[in-house]
Design an enzyme around this catalytic site. Sequence first.
Site, PDB file in Angstrom:
ATOM      1  N   GLU A  95       0.850  -1.194   0.000  1.00 23.00           N
ATOM      2  CA  GLU A  95       0.000   0.000   0.000  1.00 23.00           C
ATOM      3  C   GLU A  95       0.885   1.244   0.000  1.00 23.00           C
ATOM      4  O   GLU A  95       0.421   2.346   0.264  1.00 23.00           O
ATOM      5  CB  GLU A  95      -0.961  -0.005   1.176  1.00 23.00           C
ATOM      6  CG  GLU A  95      -0.311  -0.147   2.528  1.00 23.00           C
ATOM      7  CD  GLU A  95      -1.322  -0.101   3.650  1.00 23.00           C
ATOM      8  OE1 GLU A  95      -2.005   0.924   3.762  1.00 23.00           O
ATOM      9  OE2 GLU A  95      -1.416  -1.077   4.413  1.00 23.00           O
ATOM     10  N   CYS A 127      -3.367  -3.442   4.527  1.00 22.03           N
ATOM     11  CA  CYS A 127      -2.464  -4.483   5.056  1.00 22.03           C
ATOM     12  C   CYS A 127      -2.874  -5.884   4.637  1.00 22.03           C
ATOM     13  O   CYS A 127      -2.148  -6.835   4.878  1.00 22.03           O
ATOM     14  CB  CYS A 127      -2.424  -4.416   6.580  1.00 22.03           C
ATOM     15  SG  CYS A 127      -1.799  -2.863   7.166  1.00 22.03           S
ATOM     16  N   SER A 217     -10.306   2.343  14.344  1.00 18.49           N
ATOM     17  CA  SER A 217      -9.646   1.272  13.590  1.00 18.49           C
ATOM     18  C   SER A 217      -9.362   0.060  14.481  1.00 18.49           C
ATOM     19  O   SER A 217      -9.503  -1.080  14.046  1.00 18.49           O
ATOM     20  CB  SER A 217      -8.371   1.778  12.912  1.00 18.49           C
ATOM     21  OG  SER A 217      -7.339   2.025  13.845  1.00 18.49           O
ATOM     22  N   HIS A 249      -2.120  -9.964  12.281  1.00 20.91           N
ATOM     23  CA  HIS A 249      -1.595  -8.734  11.693  1.00 20.91           C
ATOM     24  C   HIS A 249      -1.202  -7.833  12.862  1.00 20.91           C
ATOM     25  O   HIS A 249      -1.982  -7.670  13.812  1.00 20.91           O
ATOM     26  CB  HIS A 249      -2.660  -8.059  10.815  1.00 20.91           C
ATOM     27  CG  HIS A 249      -2.317  -6.638  10.500  1.00 20.91           C
ATOM     28  ND1 HIS A 249      -1.117  -6.294   9.904  1.00 20.91           N
ATOM     29  CD2 HIS A 249      -2.972  -5.471  10.733  1.00 20.91           C
ATOM     30  CE1 HIS A 249      -1.068  -4.972   9.765  1.00 20.91           C
ATOM     31  NE2 HIS A 249      -2.169  -4.448  10.275  1.00 20.91           N
ATOM     32  N   LYS A 258      -4.948  -7.660  22.003  1.00 18.17           N
ATOM     33  CA  LYS A 258      -6.329  -7.269  22.325  1.00 18.17           C
ATOM     34  C   LYS A 258      -7.309  -8.227  21.642  1.00 18.17           C
ATOM     35  O   LYS A 258      -8.302  -8.632  22.236  1.00 18.17           O
ATOM     36  CB  LYS A 258      -6.628  -5.853  21.821  1.00 18.17           C
ATOM     37  CG  LYS A 258      -6.030  -4.729  22.642  1.00 18.17           C
ATOM     38  CD  LYS A 258      -6.244  -3.435  21.857  1.00 18.17           C
ATOM     39  CE  LYS A 258      -5.585  -2.246  22.457  1.00 18.17           C
ATOM     40  NZ  LYS A 258      -6.499  -1.395  23.192  1.00 18.17           N
ATOM     41  N   ASN A 303       5.163  -1.337  12.260  1.00 21.48           N
ATOM     42  CA  ASN A 303       4.172  -1.837  11.300  1.00 21.48           C
ATOM     43  C   ASN A 303       4.797  -1.876   9.914  1.00 21.48           C
ATOM     44  O   ASN A 303       5.329  -0.870   9.430  1.00 21.48           O
ATOM     45  CB  ASN A 303       2.947  -0.914  11.306  1.00 21.48           C
ATOM     46  CG  ASN A 303       1.740  -1.531  10.609  1.00 21.48           C
ATOM     47  OD1 ASN A 303       1.830  -2.618  10.042  1.00 21.48           O
ATOM     48  ND2 ASN A 303       0.610  -0.837  10.656  1.00 21.48           N
TER      49      ASN A 303
HETATM   50  P1  HMG Z   1      -3.353   6.888  21.391  1.00 21.82           P
HETATM   51  O1  HMG Z   1      -4.544   7.743  21.508  1.00 21.82           O
HETATM   52  O2  HMG Z   1      -2.050   7.570  21.344  1.00 21.82           O
HETATM   53  O3  HMG Z   1      -3.197   5.871  22.563  1.00 21.82           O
HETATM   54  O4  HMG Z   1      -3.571   5.991  20.075  1.00 21.82           O
HETATM   55  P2  HMG Z   1      -4.188   5.492  23.761  1.00 21.82           P
HETATM   56  O5  HMG Z   1      -4.492   6.678  24.573  1.00 21.82           O
HETATM   57  O6  HMG Z   1      -5.331   4.680  23.218  1.00 21.82           O
HETATM   58  O7  HMG Z   1      -3.225   4.523  24.578  1.00 21.82           O
HETATM   59  C1  HMG Z   1      -2.730   3.353  24.009  1.00 21.82           C
HETATM   60  C2  HMG Z   1      -2.546   2.353  25.145  1.00 21.82           C
HETATM   61  O8  HMG Z   1      -1.501   2.797  25.991  1.00 21.82           O
HETATM   62  C3  HMG Z   1      -3.780   2.196  26.037  1.00 21.82           C
HETATM   63  O9  HMG Z   1      -3.870   0.817  26.361  1.00 21.82           O
HETATM   64  C4  HMG Z   1      -3.413   3.007  27.268  1.00 21.82           C
HETATM   65  O10 HMG Z   1      -4.080   2.580  28.442  1.00 21.82           O
HETATM   66  C5  HMG Z   1      -1.936   2.713  27.351  1.00 21.82           C
HETATM   67  P3  HMG Z   1      -5.175  -0.054  25.946  1.00 21.82           P
HETATM   68  O11 HMG Z   1      -6.308   0.542  26.659  1.00 21.82           O
HETATM   69  O12 HMG Z   1      -5.317   0.158  24.427  1.00 21.82           O
HETATM   70  O13 HMG Z   1      -4.833  -1.422  26.295  1.00 21.82           O
HETATM   71  N1  HMG Z   1      -1.182   3.692  28.140  1.00 21.82           N
HETATM   72  C6  HMG Z   1      -0.196   3.356  28.998  1.00 21.82           C
HETATM   73  N2  HMG Z   1       0.329   2.154  29.332  1.00 21.82           N
HETATM   74  C7  HMG Z   1       1.355   2.153  30.240  1.00 21.82           C
HETATM   75  N3  HMG Z   1       1.852   3.272  30.806  1.00 21.82           N
HETATM   76  C8  HMG Z   1       1.360   4.490  30.482  1.00 21.82           C
HETATM   77  C9  HMG Z   1       0.278   4.560  29.544  1.00 21.82           C
HETATM   78  N4  HMG Z   1      -0.433   5.576  29.007  1.00 21.82           N
HETATM   79  C10 HMG Z   1      -1.331   5.036  28.161  1.00 21.82           C
HETATM   80  N5  HMG Z   1       1.859   5.579  31.048  1.00 21.82           N
HETATM   81  C11 HMG Z   1      -3.371   4.294  18.416  1.00 21.82           C
HETATM   82  C12 HMG Z   1      -3.097   4.690  19.855  1.00 21.82           C
HETATM   83  C13 HMG Z   1      -2.953   2.869  18.190  1.00 21.82           C
HETATM   84  C14 HMG Z   1      -4.861   4.432  18.140  1.00 21.82           C
HETATM   85  C15 HMG Z   1      -2.565   5.257  17.494  1.00 21.82           C
HETATM   86  O14 HMG Z   1      -1.192   4.987  17.648  1.00 21.82           O
HETATM   87  C16 HMG Z   1      -2.933   5.155  16.023  1.00 21.82           C
HETATM   88  O15 HMG Z   1      -3.806   5.843  15.546  1.00 21.82           O
HETATM   89  N6  HMG Z   1      -2.244   4.254  15.252  1.00 21.82           N
HETATM   90  C17 HMG Z   1      -2.488   4.047  13.823  1.00 21.82           C
HETATM   91  C18 HMG Z   1      -3.731   3.217  13.550  1.00 21.82           C
HETATM   92  C19 HMG Z   1      -3.565   1.773  13.965  1.00 21.82           C
HETATM   93  O16 HMG Z   1      -2.485   1.253  14.107  1.00 21.82           O
HETATM   94  N7  HMG Z   1      -4.707   1.055  14.104  1.00 21.82           N
HETATM   95  C20 HMG Z   1      -4.688  -0.361  14.435  1.00 21.82           C
HETATM   96  C21 HMG Z   1      -5.884  -1.131  13.873  1.00 21.82           C
HETATM   97  S1  HMG Z   1      -6.122  -0.830  12.130  1.00 21.82           S
HETATM   98  C22 HMG Z   1      -4.943  -1.861  11.362  1.00 21.82           C
HETATM   99  O17 HMG Z   1      -4.401  -2.736  11.960  1.00 21.82           O
HETATM  100  C23 HMG Z   1      -4.632  -1.588   9.926  1.00 21.82           C
HETATM  101  C24 HMG Z   1      -3.349  -0.822   9.684  1.00 21.82           C
HETATM  102  O18 HMG Z   1      -2.240  -1.674   9.837  1.00 21.82           O
HETATM  103  C25 HMG Z   1      -3.385  -0.196   8.279  1.00 21.82           C
HETATM  104  C26 HMG Z   1      -3.694  -1.068   7.082  1.00 21.82           C
HETATM  105  O19 HMG Z   1      -4.502  -1.982   7.089  1.00 21.82           O
HETATM  106  O20 HMG Z   1      -3.150  -0.730   6.040  1.00 21.82           O
HETATM  107  C27 HMG Z   1      -3.168   0.329  10.627  1.00 21.82           C
END
Ligand code: HMG
Length: 445
Positions: A95, A127, A217, A249, A258, A303
């Site tokens: 992609e 992906c 996502s 993935h 998760k 990733n």
């Molecule tokens: P965010 O808002 O920065 O993070 O976004 P958050 O606030 O959701 O925190 C993440 C985790 O860290 C949480 O844990 C917090 O509790 C924890 P969870 O509740 O999820 O288990 N946390 C802590 N842990 C320990 N000590 C601390 C602390 N503070 C917080 N101090 C997000 C995170 C992944 C959403 C962001 O990075 C993002 O947008 N990433 C890109 C999108 C993505 O990867 N999506 C995944 C699913 S889609 C997919 O897999 C397809 C993809 O590969 C693309 C394709 O298909 O081409 C992306």
Amino acid sequence: MSNTSQNTPGNTPQIPPKVGIDRITFATPNCYLSMKDLAIARGIDPNKFTIGIGQSQQAVPPNHQDIVTLGAQAALPLMPYIDSNRLKMVIVGTESGVDASKSSALYIHKLLNLSAWVRCVEVKEACYGGTAALMMARDYVLVHPGAQVLVIAADIARYGVGTPGEVTQGAGAVAMLVSENPRVLQINDDSVVKSAEIQDFWRPVYQSTALARGKFSTEQYIRMFCDVWQRYSAENACNFNDFEAICFHLPYTKMGLKALRAGLEENSGAPHSCDGAPTTDDTRERLLARYQDSTQYSRRIGNIYTGSLYLGLISLLDYDYFRNSCDSSESACDLSSATHSNESPTRPSPLLPGQKIGLFSYGSGAVAEFFSATLVPGWRSALFSNQHIKTLNNRTQLTVSQYEEMFNSAAPYSPQDFVSSQKNRSGARFVLDSIKSQERNYRSI
Ligand code: HMG
């Protein structure tokens, strides 16, 4: 759909050939960034990145690398096993394509000096593209036993400096040779695939960074996992106890966990649980421990979109190899960098031929597929495990400002001419030298 024999017009049962992954390996850039350093620079608690997201390091590509050079580099170790009379297709799942029209497979085909008598194509669905390519390869070989297909899943995940997705960036390519009587894994005819048009992640053609609805996502990923798993387990009359390991993935290593937890916590009333048959404590421990093995490489690379599931598969197999087959005098066998967290204090037993591995592929937009593959006798001797760990251990660590400079100096998505940097070329076998008059110039070095 089960792997049963088919009837010919003469009613003689035909046993379908065993088809699958004959060899599998990966390439990644020779530079990386520590996620602790990134967290500190962004004013974030490092535990959020290393524990909450589950990433320790991130591969950073110098601007002479793109999916073509990474894809060719990944395929290089497979060249001794490619028979030019048998190779019939080169399929690149990506992609991060470098052209909206011309297939990256053609550039890779030239760099590797492959036979002209092959079909070169590129496939796209976020992906999921790597799995689409693998399934096309498997189906082709089923119909044309004796043929080989080179499958490459190559991507550079770019979200942007200071964005929520930044911690999940990465770069790399996985190369797989698909044939009958494979030496690593037979792909079983049992897959369940689901498509649903959703807007969780996308990248318009005019920009190099992706747009994501982050939380949405992750919810879609888990929902699609539950959907395909439930249908798969019903159609194939099986449950988690039937799997030695499940690879996911991995957009970041916490994501698959998760989904796995959602699967394991069936009937628990948890917000994202899949319903299903009861899972034994042994199964739960085994799948969590094997999950840790499958995430070791992604934790250090990030990733790689289309290749992420298959990087997880390589990691699972390599860590089993390091634990059970490696000569302890080899530095590559040092597992001190491996993190077996509290999630899985158990050391998994050696993987055995005949054991089944589940694979969950997710591509935003979205397509999800669950299928299985079975380890074949002698699979360990077909791996490239020591090479893989050496590649990772020999990388150069960047400072955050060096990373930002490299990120901002990537070949532009615009008509202007471009000359790539001479820096950080060690280990690279192919480079993008320049873009002149909107034509890309690659060469071997
Ligand atoms: P965010 O808002 O920065 O993070 O976004 P958050 O606030 O959701 O925190 C993440 C985790 O860290 C949480 O844990 C917090 O509790 C924890 P969870 O509740 O999820 O288990 N946390 C802590 N842990 C320990 N000590 C601390 C602390 N503070 C917080 N101090 C997000 C995170 C992944 C959403 C962001 O990075 C993002 O947008 N990433 C890109 C999108 C993505 O990867 N999506 C995944 C699913 S889609 C997919 O897999 C397809 C993809 O590969 C693309 C394709 O298909 O081409 C992306």
